[in-house]
Design an enzyme around this catalytic site. Structure first.
Site, PDB file in Angstrom:
ATOM      1  N   HIS A   1       7.609  -0.080  -0.710  1.00  0.00           N
ATOM      2  CA  HIS A   1       7.947   1.245  -0.169  1.00  0.00           C
ATOM      3  C   HIS A   1       9.224   1.246   0.672  1.00  0.00           C
ATOM      4  O   HIS A   1       9.425   2.153   1.469  1.00  0.00           O
ATOM      5  CB  HIS A   1       6.763   1.791   0.655  1.00  0.00           C
ATOM      6  CG  HIS A   1       5.559   2.095  -0.192  1.00  0.00           C
ATOM      7  ND1 HIS A   1       4.299   2.262   0.328  1.00  0.00           N
ATOM      8  CD2 HIS A   1       5.440   2.265  -1.542  1.00  0.00           C
ATOM      9  CE1 HIS A   1       3.449   2.525  -0.663  1.00  0.00           C
ATOM     10  NE2 HIS A   1       4.110   2.512  -1.802  1.00  0.00           N
TER      11      HIS A   1
ATOM     12  N   ARG B   1      10.367   4.822  14.466  1.00  0.00           N
ATOM     13  CA  ARG B   1       9.636   3.672  13.872  1.00  0.00           C
ATOM     14  C   ARG B   1      10.484   2.399  14.004  1.00  0.00           C
ATOM     15  O   ARG B   1      10.013   1.338  14.328  1.00  0.00           O
ATOM     16  CB  ARG B   1       9.346   3.889  12.368  1.00  0.00           C
ATOM     17  CG  ARG B   1       8.789   5.219  11.962  1.00  0.00           C
ATOM     18  CD  ARG B   1       7.281   5.212  12.001  1.00  0.00           C
ATOM     19  NE  ARG B   1       6.746   5.395  13.335  1.00  0.00           N
ATOM     20  CZ  ARG B   1       6.764   6.547  14.023  1.00  0.00           C
ATOM     21  NH1 ARG B   1       7.310   7.625  13.538  1.00  0.00           N
ATOM     22  NH2 ARG B   1       6.242   6.615  15.230  1.00  0.00           N
TER      23      ARG B   1
ATOM     24  N   VAL C   1       6.939  -1.151   5.702  1.00  0.00           N
ATOM     25  CA  VAL C   1       8.394  -1.103   5.796  1.00  0.00           C
ATOM     26  C   VAL C   1       8.888  -1.918   6.997  1.00  0.00           C
ATOM     27  O   VAL C   1      10.084  -1.983   7.258  1.00  0.00           O
ATOM     28  CB  VAL C   1       8.898   0.365   5.836  1.00  0.00           C
ATOM     29  CG1 VAL C   1       8.579   1.060   4.509  1.00  0.00           C
ATOM     30  CG2 VAL C   1       8.303   1.160   6.995  1.00  0.00           C
ATOM     31  N   ASP C   2       7.945  -2.530   7.723  1.00  0.00           N
ATOM     32  CA  ASP C   2       8.352  -3.410   8.832  1.00  0.00           C
ATOM     33  C   ASP C   2       8.806  -4.757   8.270  1.00  0.00           C
ATOM     34  O   ASP C   2       8.708  -5.011   7.060  1.00  0.00           O
ATOM     35  CB  ASP C   2       7.208  -3.555   9.857  1.00  0.00           C
ATOM     36  CG  ASP C   2       5.981  -4.276   9.304  1.00  0.00           C
ATOM     37  OD1 ASP C   2       6.149  -5.351   8.676  1.00  0.00           O
ATOM     38  OD2 ASP C   2       4.846  -3.787   9.503  1.00  0.00           O
TER      39      ASP C   2
ATOM     40  N   GLY D   1      -5.632  -4.898   4.727  1.00  0.00           N
ATOM     41  CA  GLY D   1      -5.260  -3.769   5.580  1.00  0.00           C
ATOM     42  C   GLY D   1      -4.615  -2.598   4.868  1.00  0.00           C
ATOM     43  O   GLY D   1      -3.638  -2.037   5.357  1.00  0.00           O
ATOM     44  N   THR D   2      -5.181  -2.213   3.738  1.00  0.00           N
ATOM     45  CA  THR D   2      -4.679  -0.994   3.088  1.00  0.00           C
ATOM     46  C   THR D   2      -5.858  -0.145   2.652  1.00  0.00           C
ATOM     47  O   THR D   2      -6.860  -0.672   2.151  1.00  0.00           O
ATOM     48  CB  THR D   2      -3.741  -1.289   1.894  1.00  0.00           C
ATOM     49  OG1 THR D   2      -3.527  -0.070   1.166  1.00  0.00           O
ATOM     50  CG2 THR D   2      -4.277  -2.350   0.952  1.00  0.00           C
ATOM     51  N   SER D   3      -5.731   1.159   2.836  1.00  0.00           N
ATOM     52  CA  SER D   3      -6.816   2.063   2.436  1.00  0.00           C
ATOM     53  C   SER D   3      -6.846   2.240   0.921  1.00  0.00           C
ATOM     54  O   SER D   3      -7.757   2.869   0.399  1.00  0.00           O
ATOM     55  CB  SER D   3      -6.623   3.423   3.113  1.00  0.00           C
ATOM     56  OG  SER D   3      -5.394   3.994   2.692  1.00  0.00           O
TER      57      SER D   3
ATOM     58  N   TYR E   1      12.072   8.190  11.433  1.00  0.00           N
ATOM     59  CA  TYR E   1      12.290   6.777  11.075  1.00  0.00           C
ATOM     60  C   TYR E   1      13.048   6.030  12.179  1.00  0.00           C
ATOM     61  O   TYR E   1      12.831   4.825  12.361  1.00  0.00           O
ATOM     62  CB  TYR E   1      12.972   6.661   9.699  1.00  0.00           C
ATOM     63  CG  TYR E   1      11.987   7.041   8.604  1.00  0.00           C
ATOM     64  CD1 TYR E   1      10.964   6.168   8.246  1.00  0.00           C
ATOM     65  CD2 TYR E   1      12.035   8.286   7.997  1.00  0.00           C
ATOM     66  CE1 TYR E   1      10.016   6.523   7.283  1.00  0.00           C
ATOM     67  CE2 TYR E   1      11.102   8.654   7.026  1.00  0.00           C
ATOM     68  CZ  TYR E   1      10.090   7.766   6.680  1.00  0.00           C
ATOM     69  OH  TYR E   1       9.145   8.112   5.746  1.00  0.00           O
TER      70      TYR E   1
HETATM   71  P1  OAD Z   1      -3.432   3.369   5.664  1.00  0.00           P
HETATM   72  O1  OAD Z   1      -3.213   3.906   7.037  1.00  0.00           O
HETATM   73  O2  OAD Z   1      -3.754   4.321   4.582  1.00  0.00           O
HETATM   74  O3  OAD Z   1      -4.616   2.305   5.707  1.00  0.00           O
HETATM   75  C1  OAD Z   1      -4.631   1.302   6.681  1.00  0.00           C
HETATM   76  C2  OAD Z   1      -5.863   0.446   6.468  1.00  0.00           C
HETATM   77  O4  OAD Z   1      -5.818  -0.593   7.438  1.00  0.00           O
HETATM   78  C3  OAD Z   1      -7.187   1.203   6.661  1.00  0.00           C
HETATM   79  O5  OAD Z   1      -8.020   0.984   5.540  1.00  0.00           O
HETATM   80  C4  OAD Z   1      -7.772   0.565   7.920  1.00  0.00           C
HETATM   81  O6  OAD Z   1      -9.182   0.438   7.872  1.00  0.00           O
HETATM   82  C5  OAD Z   1      -7.122  -0.805   7.907  1.00  0.00           C
HETATM   83  N1  OAD Z   1      -7.015  -1.468   9.228  1.00  0.00           N
HETATM   84  C6  OAD Z   1      -6.884  -0.920  10.451  1.00  0.00           C
HETATM   85  N2  OAD Z   1      -6.803  -1.867  11.396  1.00  0.00           N
HETATM   86  C7  OAD Z   1      -6.883  -3.062  10.747  1.00  0.00           C
HETATM   87  C8  OAD Z   1      -6.852  -4.426  11.158  1.00  0.00           C
HETATM   88  N3  OAD Z   1      -6.718  -4.772  12.445  1.00  0.00           N
HETATM   89  N4  OAD Z   1      -6.967  -5.382  10.206  1.00  0.00           N
HETATM   90  C9  OAD Z   1      -7.100  -5.054   8.883  1.00  0.00           C
HETATM   91  N5  OAD Z   1      -7.130  -3.792   8.441  1.00  0.00           N
HETATM   92  C10 OAD Z   1      -7.024  -2.808   9.355  1.00  0.00           C
HETATM   93  O7  OAD Z   1      -2.146   2.482   5.315  1.00  0.00           O
HETATM   94  P2  OAD Z   1      -1.657   1.951   3.901  1.00  0.00           P
HETATM   95  O8  OAD Z   1      -2.808   1.727   2.972  1.00  0.00           O
HETATM   96  O9  OAD Z   1      -0.718   0.842   4.150  1.00  0.00           O
HETATM   97  O10 OAD Z   1       3.744   4.993   2.429  1.00  0.00           O
HETATM   98  O11 OAD Z   1      -0.837   3.197   3.395  1.00  0.00           O
HETATM   99  C11 OAD Z   1      -0.177   3.148   2.166  1.00  0.00           C
HETATM  100  C12 OAD Z   1       1.091   3.953   2.222  1.00  0.00           C
HETATM  101  O12 OAD Z   1       0.797   5.275   2.651  1.00  0.00           O
HETATM  102  C13 OAD Z   1       2.113   3.455   3.234  1.00  0.00           C
HETATM  103  O13 OAD Z   1       2.937   2.441   2.716  1.00  0.00           O
HETATM  104  C14 OAD Z   1       2.895   4.679   3.556  1.00  0.00           C
HETATM  105  C15 OAD Z   1       1.740   5.637   3.705  1.00  0.00           C
HETATM  106  O14 OAD Z   1       1.993   6.957   3.607  1.00  0.00           O
HETATM  107  C16 OAD Z   1       4.837   5.737   2.600  1.00  0.00           C
HETATM  108  O15 OAD Z   1       5.206   6.174   3.676  1.00  0.00           O
HETATM  109  C17 OAD Z   1       5.582   5.992   1.326  1.00  0.00           C
END
Ligand code: OAD
Length: 228
Positions: free
Chosen positions: A104, A56, A88-89, A170-172, A53
């Site tokens: 988170h 980061r 977390v940014d 931007g979340t999976s 961390y």
């Molecule tokens: P992920 O890494 O799982 O997903 C990121 C998403 O962003 C993917 O679906 C990519 O396709 C997409 N992506 C990449 N570049 C992009 C761009 N330029 N514009 C838009 N989308 C883009 O990240 P999160 O879904 O945020 O938690 O992950 C969820 C949680 O899992 C996080 O908060 C963290 C992680 O482990 C903890 O650490 C507790």
């Protein structure tokens, strides 16, 4: 005034230079979750978790909000805007958004390891062994680790239920309970997912999927919404 609720993930900060977690060059390719992002990891090897961390946090000092963060801040000219972020940014804050709920945790904060209500702003990037809370326990990152409860999920669900428009960026949508928030939005209201790799298998009504990067797609959607 209509209410827009926005759920963001690591992808919105990717164009600022912060790695996502699950893309092919993502953080979880480099590190194992169970070594750096669980309470068990913290008990086993505090130095490793602190260093993860600290790196980061150090990187956060070198990056800036991008067009997507700034576009979301502009939405407040015409809407009641609530951001729910898994990030977390602090890039939404720095771009000028006002209502931000961090599901988170926050990188720039640390907290007591015996009393979770004792939360402090960390000066600089480095948390060190021996940095103590006022009750004398080691400070830990203010991060919700895997397996820990997500205290902000109840307010986040309540906010999602009030949305006139809901935008996911931007979340999976791999991590629950955050990924379930879409289900709280009322069926008749418009929903958007912006992600270049979005899946097509959502059975959700009034959903538009925009498979583009956030920098372009969020700016375009915000322009449209400000015209309405
Ligand atoms: P992920 O890494 O799982 O997903 C990121 C998403 O962003 C993917 O679906 C990519 O396709 C997409 N992506 C990449 N570049 C992009 C761009 N330029 N514009 C838009 N989308 C883009 O990240 P999160 O879904 O945020 O938690 O992950 C969820 C949680 O899992 C996080 O908060 C963290 C992680 O482990 C903890 O650490 C507790």
């Amino acid at each position: 005034m209509k209410t827009i609720v926005i759920l963001t993930g690591a992808g919105i900060s990717a164009e600022s230079g912060i790695k996502t977690f699950r893309d092919s060059d993502g953080l979880w390719e480099q590190y194992r979750i169970e070594n750096v992002a669980t309470y068990e990891a913290w008990q086993r090897n505090q130095a490793l978790v602190m260093d993860f961390y600290n790196q980061r946090r150090k990187q956060l000092m070198d990056v800036k909000p991008n067009a997507a963060h700034f576009a979301l801040a502009r939405l407040e000219e015409k809407y009641n805007v609530q951001i729910i972020t898994q990030n977390v940014d602090d890039l939404h804050e720095r771009a000028g958004s006002k209502n931000i709920l961090h599901l988170h945790g926050e990188l720039k904060k640390v907290r007591s390891s015996i009393d979770s209500s004792l939360i402090y702003e960390l000066k600089g990037w480095e948390l060190k062994k021996g940095d103590l809370c006022e009750k004398g326990s080691q400070l830990r990152p203010h991060i919700v680790w895997f397996g820990e409860e997500v205290p902000q999920i109840v307010p986040a669900a309540e906010l999602s239920a009030k949305a006139d428009i809901f935008i996911v960026i931007g979340t999976s949508l791999n991590v629950y309970p955050a990924a379930g928030l879409l289900n709280y939005v009322s069926a008749q209201h418009p929903k958007y997912i912006i992600d270049p790799n979005a899946l097509n298998n959502y059975y959700i009504s009034n959903l538009t999927i925009i498979k583009e990067k956030a920098g372009i797609a969020v700016s375009e959607l915000v322009e449209e919404l400000l015209k309405d």
